[in-house]
Design an enzyme around this catalytic site. Structure first.
Site, PDB file in Angstrom:
ATOM      1  N   GLU A 260      -3.200 -29.190 -55.796  1.00 28.98           N
ATOM      2  CA  GLU A 260      -2.645 -28.597 -57.023  1.00 28.98           C
ATOM      3  C   GLU A 260      -3.727 -28.014 -57.919  1.00 28.98           C
ATOM      4  O   GLU A 260      -5.029 -28.116 -57.294  1.00 28.98           O
ATOM      5  CB  GLU A 260      -1.865 -29.950 -57.720  1.00 28.98           C
ATOM      6  CG  GLU A 260      -0.675 -30.315 -57.063  1.00 28.98           C
ATOM      7  CD  GLU A 260       0.079 -31.616 -57.639  1.00 28.98           C
ATOM      8  OE1 GLU A 260       0.785 -32.222 -57.245  1.00 28.98           O
ATOM      9  OE2 GLU A 260      -0.657 -32.289 -58.621  1.00 28.98           O
TER      10      GLU A 260
ATOM     11  N   HIS B 146       2.748 -28.865 -69.751  1.00 28.96           N
ATOM     12  CA  HIS B 146       2.767 -28.371 -68.358  1.00 28.96           C
ATOM     13  C   HIS B 146       3.313 -27.004 -68.168  1.00 28.96           C
ATOM     14  O   HIS B 146       4.313 -26.652 -68.893  1.00 28.96           O
ATOM     15  CB  HIS B 146       3.875 -29.251 -67.604  1.00 28.96           C
ATOM     16  CG  HIS B 146       3.718 -29.218 -66.290  1.00 28.96           C
ATOM     17  ND1 HIS B 146       4.051 -28.043 -65.402  1.00 28.96           N
ATOM     18  CD2 HIS B 146       3.344 -30.045 -65.119  1.00 28.96           C
ATOM     19  CE1 HIS B 146       3.729 -28.184 -64.151  1.00 28.96           C
ATOM     20  NE2 HIS B 146       3.357 -29.467 -63.969  1.00 28.96           N
TER      21      HIS B 146
ATOM     22  N   ARG C 198      -4.474 -27.032 -66.144  1.00 28.56           N
ATOM     23  CA  ARG C 198      -3.134 -26.755 -66.935  1.00 28.56           C
ATOM     24  C   ARG C 198      -3.292 -26.181 -68.244  1.00 28.56           C
ATOM     25  O   ARG C 198      -2.224 -25.327 -68.609  1.00 28.56           O
ATOM     26  CB  ARG C 198      -2.541 -28.049 -66.816  1.00 28.56           C
ATOM     27  CG  ARG C 198      -1.873 -28.450 -65.661  1.00 28.56           C
ATOM     28  CD  ARG C 198      -0.967 -30.013 -65.572  1.00 28.56           C
ATOM     29  NE  ARG C 198      -0.728 -30.389 -64.551  1.00 28.56           N
ATOM     30  CZ  ARG C 198       0.183 -31.595 -64.388  1.00 28.56           C
ATOM     31  NH1 ARG C 198       0.120 -32.294 -65.000  1.00 28.56           N
ATOM     32  NH2 ARG C 198       0.562 -31.960 -63.273  1.00 28.56           N
TER      33      ARG C 198
ATOM     34  N   HIS D 233       4.157 -32.379 -71.906  1.00 30.33           N
ATOM     35  CA  HIS D 233       4.342 -33.119 -70.597  1.00 30.33           C
ATOM     36  C   HIS D 233       3.458 -34.499 -70.810  1.00 30.33           C
ATOM     37  O   HIS D 233       4.080 -35.284 -70.204  1.00 30.33           O
ATOM     38  CB  HIS D 233       3.683 -32.107 -69.542  1.00 30.33           C
ATOM     39  CG  HIS D 233       3.874 -32.728 -68.335  1.00 30.33           C
ATOM     40  ND1 HIS D 233       4.968 -33.124 -67.681  1.00 30.33           N
ATOM     41  CD2 HIS D 233       2.867 -32.993 -67.180  1.00 30.33           C
ATOM     42  CE1 HIS D 233       4.744 -33.698 -66.459  1.00 30.33           C
ATOM     43  NE2 HIS D 233       3.424 -33.715 -66.187  1.00 30.33           N
TER      44      HIS D 233
ATOM     45  N   ARG E 259      -5.737 -33.564 -68.741  1.00 29.80           N
ATOM     46  CA  ARG E 259      -5.782 -34.405 -67.433  1.00 29.80           C
ATOM     47  C   ARG E 259      -5.606 -33.409 -66.131  1.00 29.80           C
ATOM     48  O   ARG E 259      -5.030 -32.531 -66.149  1.00 29.80           O
ATOM     49  CB  ARG E 259      -4.414 -35.066 -67.546  1.00 29.80           C
ATOM     50  CG  ARG E 259      -4.226 -35.814 -66.165  1.00 29.80           C
ATOM     51  CD  ARG E 259      -3.031 -36.907 -66.411  1.00 29.80           C
ATOM     52  NE  ARG E 259      -1.799 -36.248 -66.739  1.00 29.80           N
ATOM     53  CZ  ARG E 259      -0.986 -35.489 -65.509  1.00 29.80           C
ATOM     54  NH1 ARG E 259      -1.462 -35.781 -64.305  1.00 29.80           N
ATOM     55  NH2 ARG E 259       0.290 -35.121 -65.868  1.00 29.80           N
TER      56      ARG E 259
END
Length: 532
Positions: free
Chosen positions: A128, A244, A290, A351, A386
């Site tokens: 990811e 997100h 992100r 998110h 994060r």
């Protein structure tokens, strides 16, 4: 007593009392796993404001990050986490996270969690955003649900754990600088109960319902952070809200997450003109952190005057997509989108909250007897942004450490809980306020002015408007969950805006158009909010 300490007036002599060794607020992965890690000779109560199956953890799709591959290591996982955190990670916390990851995953497997496998015993790994290696273990595209379902099924068999559903934690009861328990509201009987305990663990999740568009369920109103703040706990890093990048954008659904794992399997982002754009923004393109992907999408939407972009994974065949992403495939198809043939319309949405109740690696707060873990807590592992799939892992690793902590904090058979009855009488008054309208207006303000891209003018406007609402409700009588949640949303919105205004730089998920550069000299530090 001041009206901002407790949300209701009460006399503890008139309230039913129940005693437990440990009270856990929240029934997501952090709360339930912590309960399972507490020795069975301690009586544990789990409070959850809905049924135990409803939590943010259940919605987690992507997976859990853990270095298992021969080409990977905790050191590389550490490095990726630190880099994504943009200079604000607490290195001690991150080392604990990455070094204790594997043993907690082993425990999940012992509890019966079934992750996808390659062959008989090898866990399947995907990649990811911002991960340098394939290290995400998963259960299709419903990892959170698989983990939660198995943990909940196990915790229901534990004789030492009681689950109290549809029970809202209103406030922490404190004496001096110590937490003595939780004042709760039973939704079914419309009555209050005082749960006394030597140890209260807050695992209530985040507060992304401060925003109009979010992947979070309705319960994510930041109740834990708010009640902790009223009790005198320190909150940290509230300005860092993760949006997100890829949330379904459809007239009938603007909250369904399209997992980062879809991009991990090669999907491209395209603007409304069909053009790939991520290589212009970052060398990792679709797999950039992100915050970078969300801002890139925001910029493309502004440039093309559109409300969404598209995710393209049409180069993968239908069978593969149905097997790897069954829930996403099924959901998209229900809206007439065949992801093997059609681009998926997506846009960013709130998110995850990097900030929360300030703790150390053992979950301890500045209030004796109060602990926190999971998204409700902030021990510095995420820094300003994060890293994907570190959230479920956080709840496991630090929930387990709190479980071990119980034995040293509570000596069985010794020192009975001391509690002195008291009463609270404030000057709260009845007010005719359209709560749903106020809540919606605050969510709109937060989305427009305290979202992906911010500036002083917008933040000042948001501050003034939210302060108006804060002053309007601070002395309001509160009679039920709608009132409690509104108070919590307004309080946290106020604190988030104040923190965002204070940080005059751009770092991680906090981007200021008027201060676009990162300033380590002045701002490589945490902003802490407390009543003291």
């Amino acid at each position: 007593m001041e009206t901002d300490r407790y949300l209701i007036d009460f006399d503890t002599k008139d309230i039913e009392k129940q005693c437990y060794d440990v009270v856990i607020i929240g029934s997501g992965i952090a709360g339930v796993y912590t309960a399972l890690e507490i020795p069975k000779d301690y009586n544990v109560l789990i409070l959850t404001k809905e049924t135990i199956e409803i939590s943010n953890s259940v919605l987690a799709q992507g997976g859990i990050a853990v270095s298992l591959d021969k080409d990977d290591s905790p050191g590389l996982h550490f490095k990726d986490t630190i880099k994504a955190g943009a200079g604000l990670c607490n290195e001690e916390s991150v080392w604990v996270l990455v070094n204790e990851a594997a043993q907690n995953i082993e425990t999940l497997c012992e509890y019966g969690v079934e992750f996808d496998k390659e062959g008989i015993n090898r866990l399947s790994l995907t990649r990811e955003g911002a991960h340098s290696k394939r290290r995400i273990i998963h259960a299709g595209d419903t990892t959170g649900k698989e983990v939660c379902d198995k943990l909940v099924s196990v915790v229901r068999t534990k004789e030492n754990v009681k689950i109290k559903e549809r029970t809202f934690a209103v406030d922490l009861i404190t004496e001096g600088d110590a937490c003595k328990g939780v004042l709760a509201y039973d939704e079914d009987t419309s009555s209050y109960i005082l749960y006394l305990s030597k140890m209260v663990i807050c695992a209530t999740g985040g507060f992304s319902k401060l925003y109009s568009y979010t992947t979070n369920p309705e319960v994510a109103t930041g109740d834990g952070a708010a009640l902790a703040y009223r009790a005198g706990a320190e909150l940290m890093d509230l300005e860092f809200i993760q949006f997100h990048p890829t949330v379904l954008f459809h007239p009938e659904n603007k909250s369904f997450l399209i997992s980062e794992a879809v991009r991990g399997e090669g999907a491209y982002l395209r603007n409304v003109n069909g053009e790939k754009f991520m290589p212009q923004y970052h060398e990792l393109a679709e797999l950039a952190p992100r915050d970078i992907v969300s801002r890139a999408i925001f910029n493309e939407m502004q440039k093309t005057k559109s409300s969404n972009v598209y995710l393209d994974i049409t180069f993968k065949d239908k069978e593969y997509l149905q097997k790897r992403f069954p829930k996403i495939y099924e959901t998209c198809l229900s809206y007439g989108i065949d992801m093997s043939k059609d681009y998926i319309p997506v846009a960013p949405a709130a998110h995850y909250c990097m900030g929360g109740i300030k703790t150390d690696i053992y979950g301890r707060t500045n209030i004796k007897g109060l602990y926190a873990c999971g998204e409700a807590a902030c021990n510095g592992i995420h820094g300003a942004n994060r890293l994907a799939s570190n959230s479920l892992l956080e709840g496991l690793v630090f929930g387990r450490k709190i479980g071990f902590e119980v034995q040293s904090v509570i000596k069985k058979g010794k020192e009975p809980l001391e509690f002195n009855d008291f009463s609270v009488k404030s000057k709260r008054v009845s007010k005719a306020i359209n709560k749903e309208e106020v809540k919606s207006e605050i969510q709109n303000i937060m989305t427009k002015y305290v979202g992906i891209i911010r500036d002083r003018g917008g933040l000042l406007y948001a501050k003034d408007k939210i302060n108006e609402y804060y002053n309007a409700v601070k002395d309001m009588e509160n009679h039920g969950i709608e009132d409690f949640e509104l108070q919590n949303i307004i309080l946290l919105s106020k604190l988030v805006v104040e923190s965002a205004l204070e940080r005059e730089e751009s770092r991680g998920a906090h981007y200021r158009m008027d201060f676009p550069e990162t300033n380590d000299v002045k701002w490589k530090k945490n902003i802490i909010k407390s009543k003291k």
